[in-house]
Design a protein around this motif. Sequence first.
Motif, PDB file in Angstrom:
ATOM      1  N   THR A  10      19.382  10.015  15.277  1.00 19.41           N
ATOM      2  CA  THR A  10      19.111  10.674  14.175  1.00 19.41           C
ATOM      3  C   THR A  10      17.494  10.335  13.788  1.00 19.41           C
ATOM      4  OG1 THR A  10      21.311  10.006  13.130  1.00 19.41           O
ATOM      5  CG2 THR A  10      19.983  10.521  11.413  1.00 19.41           C
ATOM      6  N   LEU A  11      17.089  11.468  13.021  1.00 16.65           N
ATOM      7  CA  LEU A  11      15.612  11.360  12.567  1.00 16.65           C
ATOM      8  C   LEU A  11      15.371  11.199  11.088  1.00 16.65           C
ATOM      9  CD1 LEU A  11      12.521  11.429  13.179  1.00 16.65           C
ATOM     10  CD2 LEU A  11      12.706  13.943  13.315  1.00 16.65           C
ATOM     11  N   THR A  12      14.788  10.404  10.709  1.00 16.49           N
ATOM     12  CA  THR A  12      14.706  10.472   9.129  1.00 16.49           C
ATOM     13  C   THR A  12      13.312  10.916   8.648  1.00 16.49           C
ATOM     14  OG1 THR A  12      16.220   8.558   8.565  1.00 16.49           O
ATOM     15  CG2 THR A  12      14.646   8.962   7.011  1.00 16.49           C
ATOM     16  N   VAL A  13      13.104  12.026   7.813  1.00 14.55           N
ATOM     17  CA  VAL A  13      11.891  12.549   7.590  1.00 14.55           C
ATOM     18  C   VAL A  13      12.037  12.584   5.971  1.00 14.55           C
ATOM     19  CG1 VAL A  13      11.635  13.848   9.832  1.00 14.55           C
ATOM     20  CG2 VAL A  13      12.795  14.773   7.989  1.00 14.55           C
ATOM     21  N   SER A  14      10.643  13.003   5.435  1.00 13.63           N
ATOM     22  CA  SER A  14      10.801  13.327   4.075  1.00 13.63           C
ATOM     23  C   SER A  14      11.241  14.604   4.029  1.00 13.63           C
ATOM     24  CB  SER A  14       9.309  13.038   3.303  1.00 13.63           C
ATOM     25  OG  SER A  14       8.258  13.984   4.014  1.00 13.63           O
ATOM     26  N   LEU A  15      11.615  14.913   2.695  1.00 13.89           N
ATOM     27  CA  LEU A  15      12.112  16.226   2.166  1.00 13.89           C
ATOM     28  C   LEU A  15      11.112  17.257   2.421  1.00 13.89           C
ATOM     29  CD1 LEU A  15      14.670  17.598   1.253  1.00 13.89           C
ATOM     30  CD2 LEU A  15      13.919  16.954  -1.132  1.00 13.89           C
ATOM     31  N   ALA A  16       9.826  16.683   1.969  1.00 15.20           N
ATOM     32  CA  ALA A  16       8.835  17.776   2.064  1.00 15.20           C
ATOM     33  C   ALA A  16       8.446  17.857   3.339  1.00 15.20           C
ATOM     34  CB  ALA A  16       7.492  16.963   1.410  1.00 15.20           C
ATOM     35  N   ASP A  17       8.496  17.065   4.384  1.00 17.35           N
ATOM     36  CA  ASP A  17       7.948  17.616   5.819  1.00 17.35           C
ATOM     37  C   ASP A  17       9.215  18.341   6.429  1.00 17.35           C
ATOM     38  OD1 ASP A  17       5.811  16.079   5.735  1.00 17.35           O
ATOM     39  OD2 ASP A  17       6.751  14.234   6.882  1.00 17.35           O
ATOM     40  N   LEU A  18      10.637  18.283   5.969  1.00 24.62           N
ATOM     41  CA  LEU A  18      11.422  19.037   6.543  1.00 24.62           C
ATOM     42  C   LEU A  18      11.348  20.657   6.007  1.00 24.62           C
ATOM     43  CD1 LEU A  18      14.031  19.527   8.085  1.00 24.62           C
ATOM     44  CD2 LEU A  18      15.396  18.967   6.039  1.00 24.62           C
ATOM     45  N   ASP A  19      10.785  20.544   4.597  1.00 23.95           N
ATOM     46  CA  ASP A  19      10.619  22.023   4.014  1.00 23.95           C
ATOM     47  C   ASP A  19       9.477  22.845   4.665  1.00 23.95           C
ATOM     48  OD1 ASP A  19      12.759  22.043   2.216  1.00 23.95           O
ATOM     49  OD2 ASP A  19      11.675  20.974   0.629  1.00 23.95           O
ATOM     50  N   ASP A  20       8.662  22.028   5.139  1.00 21.76           N
ATOM     51  CA  ASP A  20       7.277  22.588   5.639  1.00 21.76           C
ATOM     52  C   ASP A  20       7.893  22.951   7.166  1.00 21.76           C
ATOM     53  OD1 ASP A  20       5.562  21.875   3.445  1.00 21.76           O
ATOM     54  OD2 ASP A  20       4.640  20.142   4.650  1.00 21.76           O
ATOM     55  N   ALA A  21       8.547  22.185   7.670  1.00 20.77           N
ATOM     56  CA  ALA A  21       8.934  22.671   9.098  1.00 20.77           C
ATOM     57  C   ALA A  21       9.697  23.910   8.822  1.00 20.77           C
ATOM     58  CB  ALA A  21       9.785  21.680   9.797  1.00 20.77           C
ATOM     59  N   LEU A  22      10.749  24.150   7.963  1.00 16.55           N
ATOM     60  CA  LEU A  22      11.512  25.143   7.704  1.00 16.55           C
ATOM     61  C   LEU A  22      10.697  26.427   7.279  1.00 16.55           C
ATOM     62  CD1 LEU A  22      14.636  23.523   6.022  1.00 16.55           C
ATOM     63  CD2 LEU A  22      14.547  24.856   8.174  1.00 16.55           C
ATOM     64  N   ALA A  23       9.602  26.158   6.543  1.00 14.97           N
ATOM     65  CA  ALA A  23       8.720  27.459   5.979  1.00 14.97           C
ATOM     66  C   ALA A  23       7.802  27.876   7.243  1.00 14.97           C
ATOM     67  CB  ALA A  23       7.818  26.666   4.807  1.00 14.97           C
ATOM     68  N   LYS A  24       7.515  26.910   8.090  1.00 13.65           N
ATOM     69  CA  LYS A  24       6.621  27.330   9.112  1.00 13.65           C
ATOM     70  C   LYS A  24       7.596  28.217   9.831  1.00 13.65           C
ATOM     71  CE  LYS A  24       3.405  23.726   9.267  1.00 13.65           C
ATOM     72  NZ  LYS A  24       3.077  22.461   9.641  1.00 13.65           N
ATOM     73  N   ASP A  25       8.715  27.807  10.470  1.00 12.64           N
ATOM     74  CA  ASP A  25       9.676  28.578  11.171  1.00 12.64           C
ATOM     75  C   ASP A  25       9.941  29.798  10.547  1.00 12.64           C
ATOM     76  OD1 ASP A  25      11.412  28.488  13.363  1.00 12.64           O
ATOM     77  OD2 ASP A  25      12.983  28.726  11.781  1.00 12.64           O
ATOM     78  N   LYS A  26      10.048  29.994   9.446  1.00 15.05           N
ATOM     79  CA  LYS A  26      10.160  31.360   8.857  1.00 15.05           C
ATOM     80  C   LYS A  26       8.995  32.257   8.691  1.00 15.05           C
ATOM     81  CE  LYS A  26      13.846  31.482   5.050  1.00 15.05           C
ATOM     82  NZ  LYS A  26      13.929  31.346   3.674  1.00 15.05           N
ATOM     83  N   LEU A  27       7.997  31.630   8.891  1.00 12.02           N
ATOM     84  CA  LEU A  27       6.699  32.417   8.711  1.00 12.02           C
ATOM     85  C   LEU A  27       6.187  32.616  10.081  1.00 12.02           C
ATOM     86  CD1 LEU A  27       4.569  30.573   6.128  1.00 12.02           C
ATOM     87  CD2 LEU A  27       5.521  32.991   5.845  1.00 12.02           C
ATOM     88  N   THR A  28       6.707  32.149  11.011  1.00  9.98           N
ATOM     89  CA  THR A  28       6.283  32.494  12.601  1.00  9.98           C
ATOM     90  C   THR A  28       6.456  34.004  13.099  1.00  9.98           C
ATOM     91  OG1 THR A  28       6.549  30.118  13.060  1.00  9.98           O
ATOM     92  CG2 THR A  28       6.369  31.657  15.217  1.00  9.98           C
ATOM     93  N   GLY A  29       5.407  34.451  13.291  1.00  7.02           N
ATOM     94  CA  GLY A  29       5.703  35.728  13.844  1.00  7.02           C
ATOM     95  C   GLY A  29       5.931  36.831  12.494  1.00  7.02           C
TER      96      GLY A  29
END
Length: 163
Positions: free
Chosen positions: A68-87
């Motif tokens: 299990t990895l504990t991350v900040s909510l902002a970091d997870l949101d950023d990762a999800l946004a980058k995933d959506k934006l890729t390509g």
Amino acid sequence: MNELVRRSIAVFARPFSVPGFDETLPAGEYDIETELCSPPDQLHPDAWKASVAVKLHSRASHPGLARTLTVSLADLDDALAKDKLTGKDLAEIFLEEMLADPMVRLVMEADGVSEMQLRHLYAGGQASRADKKARDAAPACKSSKENYPIQAAENEGMPTQGE
């Protein structure tokens, strides 16, 4: 009793990473647990920050190891946004989300705007061959006689020019 933890799923279409974790995580679904408020035993509730626990996929070398990895909510949101934006262009993402909204679809129908017209608008006027074929196959606009009842209803209660 209030629920202290919310469970959800984050879906990544591409491999991703989060700050502070050196490993690139594979694409896929991840179970997420979000703490909605500070734990009851927290000494300084004002200093508490929202975080999420991401249940990681097990490695091929250690199939039984749960991580299990504990991350900040902002970091997870950023990762999800980058995933959506890729390509994809940001306008394309916005358009897809807008077209998925049922209220937008109702307004489009009421205004006589087609999905093809919006796609053409967001493409900067560069219509694809499929859009051109759909436009050619689309029925012609209604005559003004057919539109009169709609226009009358839209203008109901509006002052006339003589008033």
